[in-house]
Scaffold this motif. Structure first.
Motif, mmCIF file in Angstrom:
data_model
loop_
_atom_site.group_PDB
_atom_site.id
_atom_site.type_symbol
_atom_site.label_atom_id
_atom_site.label_comp_id
_atom_site.label_asym_id
_atom_site.label_seq_id
_atom_site.Cartn_x
_atom_site.Cartn_y
_atom_site.Cartn_z
ATOM 1 N N PRO A 198 0.807 -1.237 0.000
ATOM 2 C CA PRO A 198 0.000 0.000 0.000
ATOM 3 C C PRO A 198 0.834 1.279 0.000
ATOM 4 C CG PRO A 198 -0.766 -1.532 1.678
ATOM 5 C CD PRO A 198 0.557 -2.042 1.191
ATOM 6 N N GLU A 199 2.117 1.140 0.262
ATOM 7 C CA GLU A 199 2.992 2.331 0.286
ATOM 8 C C GLU A 199 3.415 2.772 -1.113
ATOM 9 O OE1 GLU A 199 3.317 4.055 2.915
ATOM 10 O OE2 GLU A 199 2.254 2.534 4.069
ATOM 11 N N GLY A 200 3.095 1.996 -2.114
ATOM 12 C CA GLY A 200 3.453 2.379 -3.479
ATOM 13 C C GLY A 200 2.697 3.630 -3.904
ATOM 14 N N THR A 201 3.294 4.371 -4.831
ATOM 15 C CA THR A 201 2.639 5.586 -5.307
ATOM 16 C C THR A 201 2.466 5.526 -6.824
ATOM 17 O OG1 THR A 201 4.795 6.681 -5.357
ATOM 18 C CG2 THR A 201 3.398 7.096 -3.440
ATOM 19 N N CYS A 202 1.428 6.179 -7.296
ATOM 20 C CA CYS A 202 1.105 6.177 -8.724
ATOM 21 C C CYS A 202 1.911 7.231 -9.478
ATOM 22 C CB CYS A 202 -0.383 6.446 -8.930
ATOM 23 S SG CYS A 202 -1.444 5.051 -8.542
ATOM 24 N N ALA A 203 2.005 7.042 -10.777
ATOM 25 C CA ALA A 203 2.742 7.969 -11.639
ATOM 26 C C ALA A 203 2.157 9.388 -11.573
ATOM 27 C CB ALA A 203 2.695 7.458 -13.073
ATOM 28 N N GLU A 204 0.841 9.465 -11.570
ATOM 29 C CA GLU A 204 0.183 10.771 -11.546
ATOM 30 C C GLU A 204 0.554 11.535 -10.283
ATOM 31 O OE1 GLU A 204 -1.097 7.831 -12.132
ATOM 32 O OE2 GLU A 204 -2.738 7.876 -13.569
ATOM 33 N N ALA A 205 0.604 10.811 -9.161
ATOM 34 C CA ALA A 205 0.953 11.455 -7.883
ATOM 35 C C ALA A 205 2.372 12.007 -7.945
ATOM 36 C CB ALA A 205 0.812 10.450 -6.741
ATOM 37 N N GLY A 206 3.273 11.264 -8.610
ATOM 38 C CA GLY A 206 4.654 11.723 -8.737
ATOM 39 C C GLY A 206 4.765 12.989 -9.566
ATOM 40 N N ALA A 207 4.013 13.035 -10.661
ATOM 41 C CA ALA A 207 4.062 14.219 -11.530
ATOM 42 C C ALA A 207 3.496 15.439 -10.802
ATOM 43 C CB ALA A 207 3.279 13.943 -12.817
ATOM 44 N N ILE A 208 2.409 15.223 -10.090
ATOM 45 C CA ILE A 208 1.801 16.326 -9.339
ATOM 46 C C ILE A 208 2.758 16.801 -8.251
ATOM 47 C CG2 ILE A 208 -0.022 16.870 -7.671
ATOM 48 C CD1 ILE A 208 -1.860 15.014 -9.392
ATOM 49 N N ALA A 209 3.379 15.876 -7.561
ATOM 50 C CA ALA A 209 4.320 16.253 -6.493
ATOM 51 C C ALA A 209 5.477 17.078 -7.051
ATOM 52 C CB ALA A 209 4.841 14.996 -5.795
ATOM 53 N N ALA A 210 5.968 16.700 -8.237
ATOM 54 C CA ALA A 210 7.077 17.450 -8.849
ATOM 55 C C ALA A 210 6.639 18.877 -9.174
ATOM 56 C CB ALA A 210 7.555 16.734 -10.112
ATOM 57 N N MET A 211 5.399 19.010 -9.675
ATOM 58 C CA MET A 211 4.888 20.339 -10.020
ATOM 59 C C MET A 211 4.742 21.209 -8.768
ATOM 60 S SD MET A 211 1.262 21.375 -11.807
ATOM 61 C CE MET A 211 0.280 21.056 -10.336
ATOM 62 N N VAL A 212 4.171 20.637 -7.737
ATOM 63 C CA VAL A 212 3.950 21.408 -6.514
ATOM 64 C C VAL A 212 5.286 21.739 -5.845
ATOM 65 C CG1 VAL A 212 2.892 21.364 -4.218
ATOM 66 C CG2 VAL A 212 1.621 20.504 -6.187
ATOM 67 N N ALA A 213 6.215 20.804 -5.884
ATOM 68 C CA ALA A 213 7.540 21.052 -5.295
ATOM 69 C C ALA A 213 8.247 22.199 -6.005
ATOM 70 C CB ALA A 213 8.388 19.780 -5.360
ATOM 71 N N ALA A 214 7.932 22.389 -7.293
ATOM 72 C CA ALA A 214 8.557 23.464 -8.069
ATOM 73 C C ALA A 214 7.818 24.789 -7.882
ATOM 74 C CB ALA A 214 8.594 23.087 -9.546
ATOM 75 N N GLY A 215 6.755 24.763 -7.082
ATOM 76 C CA GLY A 215 6.069 26.009 -6.764
ATOM 77 C C GLY A 215 4.850 26.310 -7.613
ATOM 78 N N GLU A 216 4.366 25.305 -8.362
ATOM 79 C CA GLU A 216 3.194 25.543 -9.204
ATOM 80 C C GLU A 216 2.016 24.699 -8.715
ATOM 81 O OE1 GLU A 216 3.478 26.707 -13.196
ATOM 82 O OE2 GLU A 216 5.431 25.730 -13.420
ATOM 83 N N THR A 217 0.822 25.255 -8.834
ATOM 84 C CA THR A 217 -0.354 24.538 -8.324
ATOM 85 C C THR A 217 -1.505 24.479 -9.338
ATOM 86 O OG1 THR A 217 -1.103 26.579 -7.253
ATOM 87 C CG2 THR A 217 0.097 24.994 -5.883
#
Ligand code: THU
Length: 135
Positions: A46-65
């Motif tokens: 259950p600790e695995g993460t989906c590709a979409e979550a990774g892309a969103i996290a990268a965007m938010v980490a870069a300061g975009e929402t």
């Protein structure tokens, strides 16, 4: 790199030793940058993460929402279908008209809007009701 190329490229990096199902996702931000993510599995499944979550996290980490377009690809018979949780995660940062393209490796594409991907999405309007003061 284009949205589509980024999704295909990042899919190669997916860590999916348990399902052997590699997924790549890319989102185009309002600022015009492409952010990519792949699924990252874990022996504690259950600790695995989906590709979409990774892309969103990268965007938010870069300061975009805000995202304006989404592309998801996997080696599936039909264009890959994002899970329910990822549909809600994408809806958080897009709007009803955001274009979402789902693809497989054989060149089959399915393009739809966010509203079509997640009809009846839970949104802030559901929390604005007068019912909040009932108790
Ligand atoms: N997966 C994604 O990353 N995105 C999707 O849209 C569908 C499913 C992943 C989760 C898991 O690592 C693997 O695919 C099999 O479910």
């Amino acid at each position: 790199m284009s949205l589509e190329k980024s999704a295909f490229a990042v899919r190669e990096n997916a860590y999916a030793p348990y399902s052997n199902f590699k997924v790549g996702a890319a989102v185009l931000s309002e600022g015009g940058t492409v952010y990519a993510g792949c699924n990252v599995e874990n022996i504690a499944y259950p600790e695995g993460t989906c590709a979409e979550a990774g892309a969103i996290a990268a965007m938010v980490a870069a300061g975009e929402t805000k995202l304006t377009e989404v592309f998801v690809v996997a080696d599936s018979k039909q264009p890959v279908s994002p899970c329910g949780g990822c549909r809600q995660k994408l809806a958080e940062f897009g709007d009803k008209d955001t274009v979402v393209t789902l693809a497989n490796l054989d060149g089959v594409r399915l393009t739809m809007t966010m509203a079509e991907l997640l009809p009846g999405a839970f949104g802030s309007d559901h929390m604005d009701a007068d019912h909040q003061d009932r108790d």
